[in-house]
Design an enzyme around this catalytic site. Structure first.
Site, PDB file in Angstrom:
ATOM      1  N   ASP A 119       0.913  -1.370   0.158  1.00  0.00           N
ATOM      2  CA  ASP A 119       0.014  -0.140  -0.058  1.00  0.00           C
ATOM      3  C   ASP A 119       0.834   1.048   0.138  1.00  0.00           C
ATOM      4  O   ASP A 119       1.882   1.403   0.698  1.00  0.00           O
ATOM      5  CB  ASP A 119      -0.724   0.065   1.161  1.00  0.00           C
ATOM      6  CG  ASP A 119      -2.033  -1.064   1.242  1.00  0.00           C
ATOM      7  OD1 ASP A 119      -2.478  -1.290   0.121  1.00  0.00           O
ATOM      8  OD2 ASP A 119      -2.508  -1.441   2.204  1.00  0.00           O
ATOM      9  N   ASP A 308      -4.255   1.442  11.015  1.00  0.00           N
ATOM     10  CA  ASP A 308      -5.393   1.003  10.080  1.00  0.00           C
ATOM     11  C   ASP A 308      -6.638   1.520  10.204  1.00  0.00           C
ATOM     12  O   ASP A 308      -7.296   1.417   9.293  1.00  0.00           O
ATOM     13  CB  ASP A 308      -5.207  -0.570  10.175  1.00  0.00           C
ATOM     14  CG  ASP A 308      -4.119  -1.153   9.339  1.00  0.00           C
ATOM     15  OD1 ASP A 308      -3.260  -0.338   8.765  1.00  0.00           O
ATOM     16  OD2 ASP A 308      -4.087  -2.122   9.543  1.00  0.00           O
TER      17      ASP A 308
END
Length: 427
Positions: A119, A308
């Site tokens: 990511d 997250d």
């Protein structure tokens, strides 16, 4: 042709939403099976793209892998003689591939792992992985895009202080130390539930590990480990995602298969936003308020607020009463999605690793085409689209698929007006 998620708002998320095994654990559990020849079985495995990628990586190392999404199991038969190279095409797609480094050096006395991708949320260097393995006797270098590691004989025990409680480095060094000669002490180690899960599986394999869940982990190397069957810990990030879906849309969600104790800080913040939360063993319920109250959050390693879930805090504050400050202390480039959020009308001001979000009534946000740049940002954009008016079209669906099983189907079952569809390209 491109697949997108189409969200029609406003709508409330209300219903029962399940949680399977943790993405951030199962991939490392799969890597840990390399420590022992024979067949290991991992259960409570989520049906996500990253598991498929890790399965293929292990096959290329010589393992026989049977992944059964319907049964939520993966069986991994590890040969006595392993391959030692993790190729770029797989590692670039999933950064967790770096977790094979420690087991390969321990088992094969050498490893070649392509420098990872993953990511786009910031730099996540391998300095601590390298320094820790070097302290255990390995020689490491970077050549032609590969991190190459070798050791003449077994790794040896050492005391290594991590500069930062890195999850990835803690995992790699734990696994390497499990077959090293002597005792290894990891200081300032990561404490996440996923670290504990991997450590417990290794204990079941015959490893001698003390201090799991604390900042000092001691591993006494064993001559040989054996295969096991192990159940993956619940995914606290997916559980948190469902909780924020209720908070952002004003719905009521019962989250099954979760471990509330792994989300203590998150649930405390949601209560501060006006949610009513009831917890019990293996599940909890979140009732969102008519309109949430803005909250201030700073991300930190566990037991702090998880990075997250940071995008969901920004999304919540975008529709909240008042203004909230979010500070990102883990990944410096995690703000890229805020430009997409602003396309819906959100008011976000960035200053270094801080973001101030001035809340608007949800109905003042309007749907727009947005792009998911990473797993969690994509999920957050879809959920805040449920609170906005009109249609929000989320591209970059492949990112969401890496971390969430049946994302659209689960939310649709809980009342969200959301669907996947395939659209044509520009030409």
């Amino acid at each position: 042709m491109e697949e997108k998620i189409e969200v029609h708002g406003p709508t409330k998320v209300s219903g029962v939403l399940p949680v399977s095994g943790a993405k951030n654990s199962v991939l490392k559990l799969m890597a840990a099976t390399l420590l022992a020849a024979g067949e290991s079985t991992i259960t409570n495995v989520p049906e996500i793209q990253d598991v498929t990628i890790m399965a293929e990586l292990l096959r290329r190392l010589g393992c026989t892998v049977r992944y059964d999404p319907a049964q939520q199991t993966v069986d991994i038969d590890v040969p006595e003689v392993l391959g030692h190279q993790a190729d770029y095409d797989l590692v670039r797609a999933m950064r967790a591939s770096i977790s094979v480094l420690g087991p390969l050096v321990a088992r094969c006395h050498r490893a070649e792992v392509a420098l990872p991708g993953g990511d786009a949320i910031g730099s996540r260097g391998l300095d601590m992985h390298r320094a820790g393995l070097e302290a255990m006797g390995a020689q490491l270098s970077i050549e032609k895009g590969f991190l190459r590691a070798s050791v003449a004989d077994n790794l040896h025990g050492t005391t290594y202080h991590l500069d930062y409680p890195s999850v990835g480095a803690t995992e790699n060094l734990m696994m390497a130390a499990a077959l090293a000669d002597g005792v290894t002490v990891l200081e300032n180690a990561a404490r996440e539930p996923e670290i504990v899960d991997i450590g417990r599986m290794m204990q079941e394999m015959g490893a001698h590990i003390d201090g799991l869940g604390t900042s000092t982990i001691t591993i006494e190397g064993a001559q040989k480990l054996h295969p096991v069957t192990h159940r993956t810990v619940p995914d606290r990030i997916v559980a948190g995602t469902w909780a924020f879906a209720a908070a952002i849309t004003g719905g009521r969600v019962e989250i099954e298969g979760a471990e509330p104790a792994h989300l203590t800080m998150v649930l405390e913040k949601l209560r501060g936003a006006g949610c009513t939360i009831d917890t019990s063993q293996g599940r909890f319920t979140v009732q969102g308020p008519e309109r949430p109250t803005a909250i201030n959050v700073s991300t930190l390693p566990y037991p702090g607020f998880p990075t997250d879930l940071q995008p969901f805090v920004v999304a919540l504050n975008a529709v909240a009463e008042g203004s909230g400050m979010v500070t990102e202390n883990v990944f410096e480039a995690r703000w890229g999605f805020t430009a997409e959020l602003e396309r819906l009308g959100a008011r976000v001001r960035l200053d270094g690793h801080h973001a101030r979000i001035d809340g608007l009534p949800a109905l003042q946000l309007s749907g727009a085409p947005v792009e998911a740049k990473d797993i969690r940002a994509g999920a957050a954009l879809a959920i805040v689209g449920m609170a906005a008016t009109g249609v929000t079209e989320v591209s970059g669906v492949e990112h969401i698929d890496r971390g969430y099983e049946h994302f659209v189907e689960r939310l649709s079952s809980a009342g969200a007006n959301v669907q996947r569809r395939i659209v044509g390209g520009l030409f």
